[in-house]
Scaffold this motif. Structure first.
Motif, short mmCIF file in Angstrom:
data_model
loop_
_atom_site.label_atom_id
_atom_site.label_comp_id
_atom_site.label_asym_id
_atom_site.label_seq_id
_atom_site.Cartn_x
_atom_site.Cartn_y
_atom_site.Cartn_z
N UNK A 41 24.52 81.64 49.01
CA UNK A 41 24.21 82.19 47.69
C UNK A 41 24.76 83.59 47.53
N UNK A 42 24.61 84.42 48.55
CA UNK A 42 25.15 85.78 48.49
C UNK A 42 26.66 85.76 48.32
N UNK A 43 27.33 84.88 49.06
CA UNK A 43 28.78 84.77 48.94
C UNK A 43 29.21 84.32 47.55
N UNK A 44 28.47 83.38 46.96
CA UNK A 44 28.79 82.91 45.61
C UNK A 44 28.58 84.02 44.59
N UNK A 49 30.81 88.37 41.09
CA UNK A 49 30.82 89.80 40.75
C UNK A 49 32.25 90.33 40.76
N UNK A 50 33.04 89.88 41.72
CA UNK A 50 34.40 90.37 41.86
C UNK A 50 35.29 89.98 40.68
N UNK A 88 22.97 80.58 34.64
CA UNK A 88 23.13 81.22 35.95
C UNK A 88 24.38 82.09 36.00
N UNK A 89 25.49 81.53 35.53
CA UNK A 89 26.76 82.26 35.59
C UNK A 89 26.70 83.55 34.77
N UNK A 90 26.11 83.48 33.59
CA UNK A 90 25.97 84.69 32.77
C UNK A 90 25.20 85.77 33.52
N UNK A 91 24.11 85.37 34.11
CA UNK A 91 23.23 86.33 34.78
C UNK A 91 23.93 87.03 35.94
N UNK A 92 24.62 86.23 36.74
CA UNK A 92 25.28 86.80 37.92
C UNK A 92 26.55 87.55 37.52
N UNK A 109 21.28 76.72 43.35
CA UNK A 109 21.85 77.83 42.61
C UNK A 109 23.20 78.25 43.19
N UNK A 110 23.30 78.29 44.50
CA UNK A 110 24.56 78.67 45.14
C UNK A 110 25.67 77.69 44.80
N UNK A 111 25.39 76.40 44.92
CA UNK A 111 26.40 75.39 44.64
C UNK A 111 26.75 75.38 43.16
N UNK A 112 25.78 75.63 42.30
CA UNK A 112 26.05 75.71 40.87
C UNK A 112 27.02 76.84 40.55
N UNK A 113 26.83 78.00 41.17
CA UNK A 113 27.73 79.12 40.93
C UNK A 113 29.15 78.81 41.39
N UNK A 114 29.28 78.13 42.50
CA UNK A 114 30.60 77.79 43.04
C UNK A 114 31.27 76.71 42.19
#
Length: 251
Positions: A41-44, A49-50, A88-92, A109-114
């Protein structure tokens, strides 16, 4: 207790590329933290962020844009009710970190972001028989997430996950999960879901399922059933059986 998951034919008539991936986990201990999940999750989050995406950039992502078009097709305003992945994507994307809930919610959540797809962990311990993705008739009862004492009725035509007891376990497709199916800590009976509506989405769903299955195998070796994928050709799956199966559509 078996569970039949099915997609109403009317869904594929209006969303022909809709694909639903499933992983059934008959019994597993949901913990507060798993190092592998937290790292994922942190990596995603770091990767998103980048990219420094704005709100319009998130909405334009192909997987998200397809959901926005599909929501409009079913009469839902995606600006007011974004799909789960877009939320999720908006928030992160604006620089936030997601709250850590538990090992399975954090994994989804992690897999969703990826994957840029809606991914959810659903506690189905109180559901037996059938769970159908279908337009609501308006009579279903939905217990809001973390507010089960304030029941709602979905709007007629709104897509929900409905069980054979007349309960809706989502609002506006995957915008919100129900309190009944939220995943808490402890011994749980789960179904993990991945959804796509874009053309070619099956490959993205299968890749997300592989990511989920790999981590779940590390948490509870041998406890999950083989991933299954539903689409217009195969709209039904039998879960929590000795060997989970899918059923082709009849023409």
């Amino acid at each position: 207790m078996h569970l039949t998951v099915t997609v109403d034919p009317g869904i594929h008539t209006r969303a022909p590329h809709y694909t639903l991936g499933l992983i059934a986990v008959p019994a597993i201990e949901v913990t507060g933290a798993e190092p592998a999940v937290d790292a994922l999750l942190t990596g995603a989050e770091d990767a998103l962020h980048a990219r420094a995406l704005g709100r319009a950039d998130v909405a334009a992502l192909p997987t998200v844009a397809a959901w926005r078009d599909t929501y409009r097709e079913f009469g839902v305003n995606p600006n007011r009710y974004p799909c789960a992945a877009e939320s999720l994507l908006r928030r992160v994307a604006k620089g936030d970190r997601l709250p850590r809930i538990n090992s399975f919610v954090d994994l989804c959540n992690a897999v969703s972001l990826v994957a840029r797809l809606p991914v959810a962990s659903c506690d189905v311990g109180d559901i037996d028989g059938t769970l159908c993705v279908r337009p609501a008739d308006g009579g279903e009862v939905y217990l809001p997430l973390d507010a089960p004492d304030a029941p709602e009725h979905p709007e007629p035509g709104e897509v929900v996950y409905a069980d054979s007891r007349g309960r809706a376990h989502s609002r506006r497709w995957n915008w919100r999960q129900s309190d009944v199916t939220k995943t808490d800590r402890g011994r749980r009976r789960l179904v993990l879901t991945v959804e796509a509506v874009h053309e070619g989405g099956r490959a993205a769903v299968e890749e997300a399922l592989r990511r989920l299955a790999h981590v779940v195998e590390g948490i509870g070796p041998g406890l999950a059933e083989q991933p299954l994928v539903l689409d217009g050709d195969t709209p039904t799956a039998e879960l929590f059986t000795a060997q989970a199966t899918t059923t082709p559509a009849t023409r």
